[in-house]
Design a protein around this motif. Structure first.
Motif, PDB file in Angstrom:
ATOM      1  N   PRO A  22       7.776   6.958   9.402  1.00 58.68           N
ATOM      2  CA  PRO A  22       9.334   7.530   9.260  1.00 58.68           C
ATOM      3  C   PRO A  22      10.106   7.479   7.958  1.00 58.68           C
ATOM      4  O   PRO A  22      10.975   8.380   7.691  1.00 58.68           O
ATOM      5  N   THR A  23       9.175   7.126   6.932  1.00 53.86           N
ATOM      6  CA  THR A  23       9.751   7.166   5.634  1.00 53.86           C
ATOM      7  C   THR A  23       9.737   8.553   4.978  1.00 53.86           C
ATOM      8  O   THR A  23       8.900   8.965   4.927  1.00 53.86           O
ATOM      9  N   SER A  24      10.904   8.829   4.454  1.00 57.25           N
ATOM     10  CA  SER A  24      11.032  10.134   3.696  1.00 57.25           C
ATOM     11  C   SER A  24      11.166  11.146   4.924  1.00 57.25           C
ATOM     12  O   SER A  24      11.541  12.339   4.249  1.00 57.25           O
ATOM     13  N   VAL A  32       6.021   9.186  -5.002  1.00 58.04           N
ATOM     14  CA  VAL A  32       5.857   8.496  -3.527  1.00 58.04           C
ATOM     15  C   VAL A  32       6.441   7.124  -3.012  1.00 58.04           C
ATOM     16  O   VAL A  32       6.772   6.541  -4.248  1.00 58.04           O
ATOM     17  N   PRO A  33       7.282   7.233  -1.901  1.00 56.29           N
ATOM     18  CA  PRO A  33       7.911   6.058  -1.507  1.00 56.29           C
ATOM     19  C   PRO A  33       6.827   4.912  -1.725  1.00 56.29           C
ATOM     20  O   PRO A  33       5.775   4.825  -1.502  1.00 56.29           O
ATOM     21  N   GLN A  34       7.358   3.663  -2.351  1.00 57.01           N
ATOM     22  CA  GLN A  34       6.719   2.599  -2.586  1.00 57.01           C
ATOM     23  C   GLN A  34       5.768   2.229  -1.285  1.00 57.01           C
ATOM     24  O   GLN A  34       4.601   1.782  -1.664  1.00 57.01           O
ATOM     25  N   GLY A  35       6.378   1.958  -0.174  1.00 55.08           N
ATOM     26  CA  GLY A  35       5.468   1.546   0.926  1.00 55.08           C
ATOM     27  C   GLY A  35       4.788   2.623   1.465  1.00 55.08           C
ATOM     28  O   GLY A  35       3.432   2.305   1.842  1.00 55.08           O
ATOM     29  N   THR A  36       5.105   3.912   1.333  1.00 55.46           N
ATOM     30  CA  THR A  36       4.039   5.127   1.573  1.00 55.46           C
ATOM     31  C   THR A  36       2.905   4.837   0.743  1.00 55.46           C
ATOM     32  O   THR A  36       1.719   5.008   1.218  1.00 55.46           O
ATOM     33  N   ALA A  67       1.745   2.312  -0.837  1.00 55.77           N
ATOM     34  CA  ALA A  67       0.867   1.082  -0.545  1.00 55.77           C
ATOM     35  C   ALA A  67       0.026   1.339   0.730  1.00 55.77           C
ATOM     36  O   ALA A  67      -1.293   1.143   0.934  1.00 55.77           O
ATOM     37  N   ASP A  68       0.906   2.035   1.660  1.00 58.39           N
ATOM     38  CA  ASP A  68      -0.089   2.085   3.041  1.00 58.39           C
ATOM     39  C   ASP A  68      -1.186   3.473   2.954  1.00 58.39           C
ATOM     40  O   ASP A  68      -2.181   3.496   3.638  1.00 58.39           O
ATOM     41  N   HIS A  79      -3.861   1.467   1.540  1.00 62.73           N
ATOM     42  CA  HIS A  79      -4.440   0.642   2.668  1.00 62.73           C
ATOM     43  C   HIS A  79      -5.295   1.600   3.849  1.00 62.73           C
ATOM     44  O   HIS A  79      -6.500   1.139   4.227  1.00 62.73           O
ATOM     45  N   SER A  85       6.081   5.333  -7.570  1.00 62.94           N
ATOM     46  CA  SER A  85       7.073   5.416  -6.820  1.00 62.94           C
ATOM     47  C   SER A  85       8.328   5.157  -7.664  1.00 62.94           C
ATOM     48  O   SER A  85       9.414   5.967  -7.282  1.00 62.94           O
TER      49      SER A  85
END
Lengths: 224, 228
Positions: B128-130, B106-110, B112-113, B116, B77
């Motif tokens: 919704p991110t990005s 990559v966005p950090q939360g994306t 992680a998921d 996941h 990220s």
């Protein structure tokens, strides 16, 4: 000689802090927004979140000892308040993206009249793309506040009709706090000036803003 | 008997093939399995794809792997050095600018998921991110109930290296403070998750409700009492 003074970073931080209600869960972005932590009113319980899983963060004890496993998004040593919790990344970003944080305050290169935010990349050919958690915060916090200087170092407006820098999020910003004004961004194209530094006029502020401003009668005056 | 403990760092990193996708835990200086990374330097695997929040954390560990020419691509990220006076990813920057290493930002939360999803048996998902940003370019997007989403794909790993405080021989892990960060999700997303821990405790010593990564997600545990 101007008839007005710019607010210091500490003064902007104080203005933002004043608008964060008791009991709010808040993420403060890297850079200028981290200053807000020092200005939160002592009579309010405001719970600070850090993307690496900490909820209930505070400044590190002065003079140490510093714990290498208690750090913030900027990799600075921090402390924990009584009642703090720590989780892993999936859950931490669920807090951010899932609308659980009441407020996030972010720095910005540019904000557009529709609330588009550009704060992660200057788009220069030599820059290494690095986004961190900025896009997740922009997409998911209940309210997105921006804290920034009104114009950049060269004097160019940072509030614009359309961002020229790469976006962090489209139509995400709710309010802008600058060293000259507080501006609401309802998302319909208006930029509503809620407050200005003393001595500054709306036409004066407009000259430093590259998108049309809307004035209101109840515009507050801020002493710099 | 189920015993996931291994006696040495060399054994802990054995089997990492050339071309493998290796997830490395850690955020800032917290939770970085530096000893495992350095053991991998000796092990020799090359042409690696590294998944990590950053593209290095100072001169030790990932920066050494990059400098040794062992990393083909970094998925992360934040590949920049946050503090230019004390650069965390100077080696990466040099290799990137020379066109010798690939970067997927990559966005950090994306990130992680995506891990996941891989670990939880899910397919691609909409986030919704990005949406509306350059990081969504070339990706499938859709507006659902008035909200714009970007389709993101699961990110599985061949190996994960994580750092925790305690483990038992079943691989149950407990992390100290914010050391946890990407550890649990990387263990879940990788075929072989390897944990370096401060202390291996007897089975039954960890209170079940305090286990943060259940042993089912962990394949190897190595004790490292004095981590680097």
């Amino acid at each position: 000689m101007t008839a007005w003074n710019k607010l210091t970073r500490a003064q902007i931080a104080e203005l933002v802090a004043r608008d964060i209600p008791d009991g709010a869960y808040v993420n403060l972005g890297i850079g200028m927004p981290t200053l807000i932590a020092q200005h939160l009113p002592a009579d309010r319980e405001i719970i600070l979140h850090s993307e690496n899983g900490i909820l209930g963060m505070t400044n590190a004890p002065e003079g140490g000892p510093h714990d290498p496993d208690i750090i913030n998004a900027g990799k600075e040593f921090m402390g924990l308040v009584p009642g703090a919790s720590i989780t892993e990344h999936v859950t931490s970003f669920a807090m951010m993206r899932g609308g659980h944080l009441d407020v996030t305050v972010l720095g910005a290169f540019q904000v557009s009249r529709l609330g588009d935010l550009a704060n992660w990349d200057t788009g220069e050919p030599n820059s290494i793309p690095a986004v961190g958690g900025a896009m997740d915060l922009a997409a998911g916090a209940k309210q997105v506040f921006v804290m920034m200087e009104h114009v950049d170092r060269k004097g160019a407006p940072k509030i614009v009709t359309e961002c020229t820098y790469p976006l962090t999020g489209a139509r995400v910003v709710d309010r802008i706090y600058t060293d000259l004004a507080i501006i609401d961004v309802p998302g319909d194209g208006r930029l509503i000036v809620r407050a200005m530094v003393e001595g500054l006029t709306l036409p004066g502020l407009q000259k430093m803003t590259a998108a049309p401003l809307t004035g209101v009668d109840a515009c507050q005056r801020i002493a710099a | 008997m189920l015993d996931k403990t291994v006696p040495s760092l060399a054994e802990a990193v054995s089997g990492v093939c050339d071309g493998a996708t290796l997830m490395i835990g850690g955020f800032g200086g917290s939770g970085i399995p530096t000893d495992l990374i350095r053991a991998l330097l000796d092990q020799g695997a090359t042409n690696l794809t590294i998944v990590n929040n950053n593209a290095g954390n100072g001169p030790l560990g990932l920066s050494e792997l990059i400098a040794a020419g062992r990393v083909r691509k970094v998925i992360c990220s934040y590949a920049r050095s946050a503090n230019p006076k004390n650069p965390s990813s100077a080696v990466f920057a040099e290799w990137y600018r020379a066109g010798r290493i690939e970067l997927e930002c990559v966005p950090q939360g994306t990130m992680a998921d995506r891990m996941h999803a891989a670990g939880a048996g899910l397919g691609p998902f909409f986030t919704p991110t990005s949406y509306g940003t350059p990081l969504a370019e070339g990706k499938e997007t859709r507006v659902i109930d008035g909200v714009g989403y970007v389709l993101e794909h699961p990110l599985p790993g061949d190996f994960a290296f994580v750092k925790a405080t305690q483990a038992d021989r079943w691989g149950n892990l407990v992390y100290r403070y914010a050391q946890r960060n990407f550890g649990p999700v990387m263990c879940m997303a990788a075929k072989i998750a390897v944990a370096q821990v401060q202390e291996i405790v007897p089975l039954g010593a960890l209170p079940p409700e305090h286990v943060m990564t259940p042993g089912i997600f962990v394949q190897r545990v190595v004790e490292c009492r004095n981590p680097q």
